[in-house]
Design an enzyme around this catalytic site. Structure first.
Site, PDB file in Angstrom:
ATOM      1  N   LYS A 136       0.797  -1.340  -0.200  1.00 44.32           N
ATOM      2  CA  LYS A 136       0.135   0.041  -0.068  1.00 44.32           C
ATOM      3  C   LYS A 136       0.715   1.151  -0.002  1.00 44.32           C
ATOM      4  O   LYS A 136       0.429   2.306  -0.599  1.00 44.32           O
ATOM      5  CB  LYS A 136      -0.761   0.031   1.282  1.00 44.32           C
ATOM      6  CG  LYS A 136      -1.808   1.039   1.313  1.00 44.32           C
ATOM      7  CD  LYS A 136      -2.632   1.227   2.277  1.00 44.32           C
ATOM      8  CE  LYS A 136      -3.483   2.554   2.530  1.00 44.32           C
ATOM      9  NZ  LYS A 136      -4.413   2.362   3.665  1.00 44.32           N
ATOM     10  N   HIS A 271      -8.931 -29.500 -34.697  1.00 45.11           N
ATOM     11  CA  HIS A 271      -9.736 -28.272 -34.396  1.00 45.11           C
ATOM     12  C   HIS A 271     -10.769 -28.791 -33.070  1.00 45.11           C
ATOM     13  O   HIS A 271     -11.865 -28.479 -33.283  1.00 45.11           O
ATOM     14  CB  HIS A 271     -10.381 -27.877 -35.475  1.00 45.11           C
ATOM     15  CG  HIS A 271      -9.676 -27.319 -36.527  1.00 45.11           C
ATOM     16  ND1 HIS A 271      -8.585 -26.565 -36.477  1.00 45.11           N
ATOM     17  CD2 HIS A 271      -9.633 -27.819 -37.742  1.00 45.11           C
ATOM     18  CE1 HIS A 271      -7.908 -26.214 -37.512  1.00 45.11           C
ATOM     19  NE2 HIS A 271      -8.510 -27.036 -38.498  1.00 45.11           N
TER      20      HIS A 271
END
Length: 524
Positions: A136, A271
């Site tokens: 922070k 595929h």
């Protein structure tokens, strides 16, 4: 005045050299517990946290850094005069560098002998608090969780100072780190408590960056479940180019398919759909039949085999262009043959049929299950779909045979083979099979009779006496009538249509045996 660095790590990799360098750069080291002991043993001067807080570690080390003397030094915004005055009045020194990594919770719950009590004891409290405080306040504090960042940070310090950009990137890394840590804990405890949580946070570890996604204008990366024991992320690549996004998807589809079979089986994927699959007495014969089922579509495809690859099979595989070969193992001679085509990706992967399940009893925990082991995750715009994996064992289904003509035992065996294949085909899906070979596959069509036309036309005259499998029920009798024209002998399908009676009557009229499974297998 010396700057301060607070070091408290469970992973000691590289920490001794990093701390020595910081001391040489005029940093004062604060440390705790095992880390303090390691530093002292290596001749590095350090101050114990208890000397800073004037309070001893208590509760078996559960409380040691949760103190204003620590967090004041981490959270003080040195751009604010009132912050500086407050910490000066309280004799709190700013902390410039924080090096913390957390109790090994993931590693703890991965042990076979872990208990719930041991798991909970390895939930870090002080570590995440220090990391979050430092992150922070990243304008003034450099926070490090990853040993690979030690050297770059030392380089920046020696060149003058650590840049704001570096501090900010490290802070972002911290919040990813603590978020992942908390999500692993939450998922573990939810599993043990048998809770379906209203909020779910998933943790995946980056496995590799990809050149691009499905298409070159899409970026892509491959992440894996940190607890996964099976699947494409566990594969060992023995040769070939780096796997692409599409390679990984196709390889996953191939594995899902061959995992279902105990007998020697070869599956060809293109595929994400099977273009050929066969089971036979030997894996070499299975591959030959798979290739012959569709020698055109297999070009540029992926082959998954559930038996060892020998020299003879490798020579057959080399006769066509393949993107990937996947198998549980390879002989030395087969790898020499395959190495002649250096771009072919050769993968080795465990293909045991049974998953290692975690105990459901909290008192007797064995292994944490990966969240993806029994769940399927699909992203959609703005959300995520989660469902159970379609892991029905088709061999264990209670079959219904409502038609007058009954299939033979051999026909039932063949129908179960076909149903395993259709389970791996994109919907709407039809598979035509004969003698444990998929001779026609119709995938991804917008209507079922369209899928059947593709599969039957592919099978051609071989369809006579064959089996037709469907992933879902027949809404009308048109597919049955088409199947009869090609000489289909047996049909296997889930049933459940409002026109089931009409479908059965059509089968009786056309002298086709029908098997109903009551298990649909949509795969979109």
């Amino acid at each position: 005045m010396k700057k301060r660095a607070l070091i408290s790590v469970s992973n000691k990799t590289g920490i001794v050299n990093f701390a020595k360098e910081l001391v040489n750069l005029n940093y004062e080291i604060i440390s705790t517990g095992g880390t303090y002991k390691t530093l002292k043993e290596n001749g590095i001067k350090a101050i114990e946290v208890s000397e800073i807080t004037n309070f001893p570690e208590i509760l078996d080390g559960r409380v040691k850094t949760l103190h204003p003397a620590i967090h004041g030094g981490l959270l003080a915004n040195l751009d604010l005069e009132n912050h500086k005055k407050q910490i000066e009045a309280l004799n709190i020194s700013p902390i410039s560098i924080v090096v913390v990594n957390l109790y090994p919770f993931k590693e703890t719950i991965s042990r076979k002998e872990v208990t719930l009590e041991l798991a909970i004891e390895n939930i870090d409290i002080g570590g995440p608090s220090m990391l979050r405080s430092a992150a922070k306040n990243n304008k003034h504090v450099t926070v490090i969780v990853d040993p690979t960042d030690y050297e770059p940070i030392l380089k920046e310090i020696k060149n003058g100072e650590i840049s704001k950009e570096t501090k900010f990137k490290l802070a972002a890394k911290v919040f990813s780190h603590t978020s992942a840590y908390d999500s692993i804990i939450a998922n573990y405890l939810n599993e043990q408590a048998k809770i379906e949580p209203e909020l779910i946070t998933l943790t995946f570890e980056k496995h590799q960056n990809l050149r691009y996604g499905e298409n070159p204008h899409q970026s892509g990366a491959f992440y894996k479940d940190p607890f996964a024991k099976k699947g494409i992320a566990m594969a060992k690549q023995l040769q070939g180019k780096e796997l692409s996004y599409n390679n990984i998807n196709d390889a996953n589809a191939a594995l899902e398919l061959v995992y279902q079979f105990e007998q020697p089986t070869a599956a060809a994927i293109k595929h994400m759909n099977p273009c050929g699959i066969s089971s036979a007495e030997t894996i070499n014969e299975a591959y030959k039949l798979t290739y012959e089922a569709d020698p055109i579509s297999i070009f540029g495809g992926i082959i998954a085999l559930n038996r060892i690859v020998d020299k003879d099979l490798a020579e057959e595989l080399n006769k066509t262009f393949l993107e990937i070969i996947i198998a549980p193992s390879y002989t030395k001679e087969s790898l020499e043959v395959l190495s002649k085509k250096q771009n072919v990706r050769v993968l080795e992967i465990n293909m045991e049929n049974e998953h290692n399940e975690a105990s459901s009893q909290i008192e007797n925990l064995q292994n944490i299950k990966p969240i993806t082991e029994n769940k399927m995750l699909t992203s959609v715009l703005g959300g995520l779909l989660i469902q159970d994996i379609d892991n029905i064992n088709i061999n264990n289904l209670q079959l219904e045979i409502p038609t007058k003509l009954k299939p033979s035992e051999e026909d039932i065996k063949g129908a179960l083979f076909a149903q395993k294949v259709v389970k791996a085909v994109k919907s709407n899906a039809i598979v035509v099979a004969k003698d444990s070979v998929a001779i026609g596959i119709g995938a991804g069509q917008t209507n079922r009779v369209g899928a059947a036309k593709i599969a039957l036309e592919k099978a051609s005259e071989k369809a006579k006496g064959a089996i037709l499998a469907s992933d879902a029920f027949f809404p009308m009798a048109d597919t049955i009538e088409l199947a009869a024209k090609y000489g289909i002998k047996t049909i296997i399908q889930p049933g459940g249509s409002i026109k089931d009676k009409e479908i059965i009557e059509a089968c009786d009229k056309l002298e086709i045996a029908m098997i109903i499974t009551r298990a649909r297998h949509f795969k979109h």
